[in-house]
Design a protein around this motif. Structure first.
Motif, PDB file in Angstrom:
ATOM      1  N   VAL A 294     119.102  17.701 -48.151  1.00 14.39           N
ATOM      2  CA  VAL A 294     118.565  18.830 -48.891  1.00 14.39           C
ATOM      3  C   VAL A 294     119.825  19.024 -49.794  1.00 14.39           C
ATOM      4  O   VAL A 294     120.937  19.189 -49.406  1.00 14.39           O
ATOM      5  CB  VAL A 294     117.879  19.965 -48.266  1.00 14.39           C
ATOM      6  N   ARG A 295     119.312  19.564 -50.997  1.00 11.42           N
ATOM      7  CA  ARG A 295     120.434  20.013 -52.226  1.00 11.42           C
ATOM      8  C   ARG A 295     119.579  21.307 -52.378  1.00 11.42           C
ATOM      9  O   ARG A 295     118.537  21.502 -52.830  1.00 11.42           O
ATOM     10  CB  ARG A 295     120.496  19.034 -53.377  1.00 11.42           C
ATOM     11  N   VAL A 296     120.604  22.313 -52.253  1.00 10.58           N
ATOM     12  CA  VAL A 296     120.258  23.772 -52.247  1.00 10.58           C
ATOM     13  C   VAL A 296     121.228  24.571 -53.466  1.00 10.58           C
ATOM     14  O   VAL A 296     122.372  24.315 -53.386  1.00 10.58           O
ATOM     15  CB  VAL A 296     119.969  24.597 -51.043  1.00 10.58           C
ATOM     16  N   GLN A 297     120.934  25.529 -54.046  1.00 10.37           N
ATOM     17  CA  GLN A 297     121.546  26.147 -54.950  1.00 10.37           C
ATOM     18  C   GLN A 297     121.723  27.827 -54.503  1.00 10.37           C
ATOM     19  O   GLN A 297     120.888  28.469 -54.187  1.00 10.37           O
ATOM     20  CB  GLN A 297     120.965  26.190 -56.264  1.00 10.37           C
ATOM     21  N   GLY A 298     122.995  28.163 -54.595  1.00  8.08           N
ATOM     22  CA  GLY A 298     123.305  29.423 -54.173  1.00  8.08           C
ATOM     23  C   GLY A 298     123.960  29.610 -52.953  1.00  8.08           C
ATOM     24  O   GLY A 298     123.419  29.025 -51.816  1.00  8.08           O
ATOM     25  N   LEU A 299     124.747  30.472 -52.786  1.00  9.20           N
ATOM     26  CA  LEU A 299     125.523  30.770 -51.367  1.00  9.20           C
ATOM     27  C   LEU A 299     124.528  31.271 -50.277  1.00  9.20           C
ATOM     28  O   LEU A 299     124.473  30.601 -49.217  1.00  9.20           O
ATOM     29  CB  LEU A 299     126.561  31.884 -51.380  1.00  9.20           C
ATOM     30  N   ALA A 300     123.547  32.181 -50.567  1.00  7.60           N
ATOM     31  CA  ALA A 300     122.428  32.444 -49.718  1.00  7.60           C
ATOM     32  C   ALA A 300     121.784  31.430 -49.166  1.00  7.60           C
ATOM     33  O   ALA A 300     121.299  31.092 -48.171  1.00  7.60           O
ATOM     34  CB  ALA A 300     121.711  33.760 -50.163  1.00  7.60           C
ATOM     35  N   ASP A 301     121.212  30.545 -49.997  1.00  8.46           N
ATOM     36  CA  ASP A 301     120.365  29.561 -49.784  1.00  8.46           C
ATOM     37  C   ASP A 301     121.179  28.523 -49.144  1.00  8.46           C
ATOM     38  O   ASP A 301     120.385  27.950 -48.016  1.00  8.46           O
ATOM     39  CB  ASP A 301     119.938  28.684 -51.071  1.00  8.46           C
ATOM     40  N   ILE A 302     122.578  28.288 -49.363  1.00  8.23           N
ATOM     41  CA  ILE A 302     123.015  27.407 -48.372  1.00  8.23           C
ATOM     42  C   ILE A 302     123.004  27.472 -47.039  1.00  8.23           C
ATOM     43  O   ILE A 302     122.996  26.902 -46.106  1.00  8.23           O
ATOM     44  CB  ILE A 302     124.552  26.932 -48.932  1.00  8.23           C
ATOM     45  N   ALA A 303     123.491  28.932 -46.858  1.00  6.91           N
ATOM     46  CA  ALA A 303     123.758  29.672 -45.274  1.00  6.91           C
ATOM     47  C   ALA A 303     122.100  29.599 -44.883  1.00  6.91           C
ATOM     48  O   ALA A 303     122.104  29.563 -43.679  1.00  6.91           O
ATOM     49  CB  ALA A 303     124.223  30.983 -45.574  1.00  6.91           C
ATOM     50  N   ALA A 304     121.182  29.656 -45.547  1.00  7.57           N
ATOM     51  CA  ALA A 304     119.918  29.926 -45.012  1.00  7.57           C
ATOM     52  C   ALA A 304     119.268  28.577 -44.479  1.00  7.57           C
ATOM     53  O   ALA A 304     118.600  28.714 -43.667  1.00  7.57           O
ATOM     54  CB  ALA A 304     118.696  30.219 -46.036  1.00  7.57           C
ATOM     55  N   VAL A 305     120.009  27.359 -44.924  1.00  8.00           N
ATOM     56  CA  VAL A 305     119.288  26.170 -44.487  1.00  8.00           C
ATOM     57  C   VAL A 305     120.273  25.461 -43.368  1.00  8.00           C
ATOM     58  O   VAL A 305     120.139  24.291 -42.896  1.00  8.00           O
ATOM     59  CB  VAL A 305     119.123  25.069 -45.610  1.00  8.00           C
ATOM     60  N   ALA A 306     121.387  26.053 -42.933  1.00  2.92           N
ATOM     61  CA  ALA A 306     122.087  25.679 -41.867  1.00  2.92           C
ATOM     62  C   ALA A 306     121.354  25.538 -40.628  1.00  2.92           C
ATOM     63  O   ALA A 306     120.240  26.345 -40.453  1.00  2.92           O
ATOM     64  CB  ALA A 306     123.114  26.659 -41.599  1.00  2.92           C
ATOM     65  N   GLY A 307     121.610  24.205 -39.984  1.00  4.33           N
ATOM     66  CA  GLY A 307     120.910  24.152 -38.783  1.00  4.33           C
ATOM     67  C   GLY A 307     119.662  23.384 -38.864  1.00  4.33           C
ATOM     68  O   GLY A 307     118.975  23.039 -37.982  1.00  4.33           O
ATOM     69  N   LEU A 308     119.438  22.908 -39.963  1.00  2.57           N
ATOM     70  CA  LEU A 308     118.306  21.936 -40.364  1.00  2.57           C
ATOM     71  C   LEU A 308     118.761  20.383 -39.553  1.00  2.57           C
ATOM     72  O   LEU A 308     117.641  19.575 -39.259  1.00  2.57           O
ATOM     73  CB  LEU A 308     118.031  21.617 -41.811  1.00  2.57           C
ATOM     74  N   GLY A 309     119.836  19.927 -39.281  1.00  2.00           N
ATOM     75  CA  GLY A 309     120.206  18.784 -38.750  1.00  2.00           C
ATOM     76  C   GLY A 309     120.241  17.621 -39.689  1.00  2.00           C
ATOM     77  O   GLY A 309     120.395  16.614 -39.322  1.00  2.00           O
ATOM     78  N   VAL A 310     120.436  18.000 -41.212  1.00  5.87           N
ATOM     79  CA  VAL A 310     120.684  16.949 -42.170  1.00  5.87           C
ATOM     80  C   VAL A 310     121.797  17.505 -43.033  1.00  5.87           C
ATOM     81  O   VAL A 310     121.794  18.766 -43.129  1.00  5.87           O
ATOM     82  CB  VAL A 310     119.299  16.602 -42.763  1.00  5.87           C
ATOM     83  N   PRO A 311     122.653  16.665 -43.711  1.00  6.87           N
ATOM     84  CA  PRO A 311     123.482  17.115 -44.672  1.00  6.87           C
ATOM     85  C   PRO A 311     123.059  18.010 -45.839  1.00  6.87           C
ATOM     86  O   PRO A 311     121.907  17.833 -46.053  1.00  6.87           O
ATOM     87  CB  PRO A 311     123.932  15.672 -45.174  1.00  6.87           C
ATOM     88  N   ILE A 312     123.900  18.837 -46.135  1.00  5.76           N
ATOM     89  CA  ILE A 312     123.511  19.919 -47.001  1.00  5.76           C
ATOM     90  C   ILE A 312     124.131  19.917 -48.086  1.00  5.76           C
ATOM     91  O   ILE A 312     125.645  19.739 -48.094  1.00  5.76           O
ATOM     92  CB  ILE A 312     123.532  21.591 -46.410  1.00  5.76           C
ATOM     93  N   VAL A 313     123.725  19.323 -49.382  1.00  2.88           N
ATOM     94  CA  VAL A 313     124.483  19.379 -50.741  1.00  2.88           C
ATOM     95  C   VAL A 313     124.087  20.794 -51.258  1.00  2.88           C
ATOM     96  O   VAL A 313     122.989  21.285 -51.471  1.00  2.88           O
ATOM     97  CB  VAL A 313     123.663  18.136 -51.620  1.00  2.88           C
ATOM     98  N   GLY A 314     125.481  21.300 -51.503  1.00  7.20           N
ATOM     99  CA  GLY A 314     125.505  22.599 -51.979  1.00  7.20           C
ATOM    100  C   GLY A 314     125.964  22.914 -53.232  1.00  7.20           C
ATOM    101  O   GLY A 314     126.697  22.198 -53.703  1.00  7.20           O
ATOM    102  N   LEU A 315     125.365  23.740 -54.025  1.00  3.93           N
ATOM    103  CA  LEU A 315     126.119  24.032 -55.483  1.00  3.93           C
ATOM    104  C   LEU A 315     125.920  25.578 -55.809  1.00  3.93           C
ATOM    105  O   LEU A 315     125.062  25.989 -54.990  1.00  3.93           O
ATOM    106  CB  LEU A 315     125.276  23.214 -56.374  1.00  3.93           C
ATOM    107  N   TRP A 316     126.508  25.731 -56.906  1.00  3.48           N
ATOM    108  CA  TRP A 316     126.306  27.238 -57.284  1.00  3.48           C
ATOM    109  C   TRP A 316     126.237  27.361 -58.715  1.00  3.48           C
ATOM    110  O   TRP A 316     127.320  26.986 -59.383  1.00  3.48           O
ATOM    111  CB  TRP A 316     127.651  28.032 -57.013  1.00  3.48           C
ATOM    112  N   LYS A 317     125.081  27.551 -59.252  1.00  2.00           N
ATOM    113  CA  LYS A 317     125.116  27.593 -60.807  1.00  2.00           C
ATOM    114  C   LYS A 317     125.382  29.093 -61.413  1.00  2.00           C
ATOM    115  O   LYS A 317     124.729  30.171 -60.857  1.00  2.00           O
ATOM    116  CB  LYS A 317     123.316  27.400 -61.205  1.00  2.00           C
ATOM    117  N   ASP A 318     126.158  29.074 -62.115  1.00  2.00           N
ATOM    118  CA  ASP A 318     126.791  30.268 -62.575  1.00  2.00           C
ATOM    119  C   ASP A 318     127.254  30.249 -63.951  1.00  2.00           C
ATOM    120  O   ASP A 318     127.867  29.194 -64.417  1.00  2.00           O
ATOM    121  CB  ASP A 318     128.050  30.755 -61.801  1.00  2.00           C
ATOM    122  N   GLY A 319     126.917  31.312 -64.984  1.00  2.00           N
ATOM    123  CA  GLY A 319     127.400  31.189 -66.180  1.00  2.00           C
ATOM    124  C   GLY A 319     126.382  30.867 -67.278  1.00  2.00           C
ATOM    125  O   GLY A 319     125.477  30.222 -66.571  1.00  2.00           O
ATOM    126  N   ASP A 320     126.639  30.828 -68.555  1.00  2.00           N
ATOM    127  CA  ASP A 320     125.795  30.381 -69.491  1.00  2.00           C
ATOM    128  C   ASP A 320     126.569  29.163 -70.477  1.00  2.00           C
ATOM    129  O   ASP A 320     126.087  29.079 -71.388  1.00  2.00           O
ATOM    130  CB  ASP A 320     125.143  31.567 -70.507  1.00  2.00           C
TER     131      ASP A 320
END
Length: 226
Positions: A49-75
């Motif tokens: 799964v690919r998720v955006q934001g630190l809180a979202d990345i932490a929330a999907v921990a334990g799903l048992g699949v690799p986590i693709v994380g990113l942080w969208k920030d700025g304009d």
């Protein structure tokens, strides 16, 4: 490459990465909701799964699949995990793969893409996915040491026309030129398009909107009925 990172790449081979994101202000813009969407995607067979934001990345921990994380920030033009600081925070939040802007454009912290990748390597064991917009981006990202090359930004940086569906031509060009695994991402709206992306040379396929964004999916049906 160490065995753990190699094993993660192997798990992605031929598989589907589901991007679980909601835009700011939307009803689903909540880490708990995104974690539930991600869990449903895993039940359906998502390889990652690919998720955006630190809180979202932490929330999907334990799903048992690799986590693709990113942080969208700025304009600014570069806003997908735009700096080394952002990348390290994504890793600390629990991402197995850090998705960063993989273009050749100037970065907010003044570091080059290569500098950023070196900085990540020194402080994290996470894999690095470069979100690219062109063949030149992909070549440069591979030379800089990226583990995965995404077509995420094809059609959004001014170097290539925005295709209606996935940029299959770019996927094939990158596959012919680069050795790093390719993640086909961007405007993949049907299973047939996903299969075509894999056939064009992708290592894995990432789909977001067509699976996890109800507002857009609803608008497609409304437009068809109109």
């Amino acid at each position: 490459m160490d065995p753990a990172r190699a094993a993660t790449l192997a798990r992605l081979h031929g598989g589907l990465i589901v991007s679980c994101q909601a835009y700011p202000g939307e009803a689903m813009r909540d880490p708990r909701t995104m974690a539930q969407v991600a869990a449903a995607a895993v039940v359906g067979g998502a390889a990652a799964v690919r998720v955006q934001g630190l809180a979202d990345i932490a929330a999907v921990a334990g799903l048992g699949v690799p986590i693709v994380g990113l942080w969208k920030d700025g304009d600014a033009d570069v806003f997908i995990t735009p700096t080394l600081k952002h990348a390290l925070a994504v890793a600390a939040a629990g991402a197995d793969i850090i998705a960063i802007d993989g273009t050749r454009r100037p970065r907010p912290d003044g570091l080059t893409l290569a500098d950023t990748i070196v900085g990540i390597r020194e402080r994290s064991d996470a894999l690095i996915m470069a979100d690219c917009g062109s063949l030149a981006d992909a070549v440069a990202a591979e030379q800089a040491g990226a583990d995965l090359l995404g077509t995420t930004l094809a059609g959004y940086t001014g170097e290539r026309a925005k295709t209606t569906g996935p940029d299959l031509e770019l996927i094939a060009e990158v596959a012919a030129r680069c050795e790093a695994p390719i993640v086909a991402e961007g405007r993949i709206h049907t299973p047939e398009q996903a299969a075509a992306a894999l056939a064009a040379g992708a290592h894995s396929v990432c789909v977001g909107t067509a699976i996890t964004h109800p507002a857009t999916i609803t608008s497609w049906f409304v437009a068809a009925l109109a």
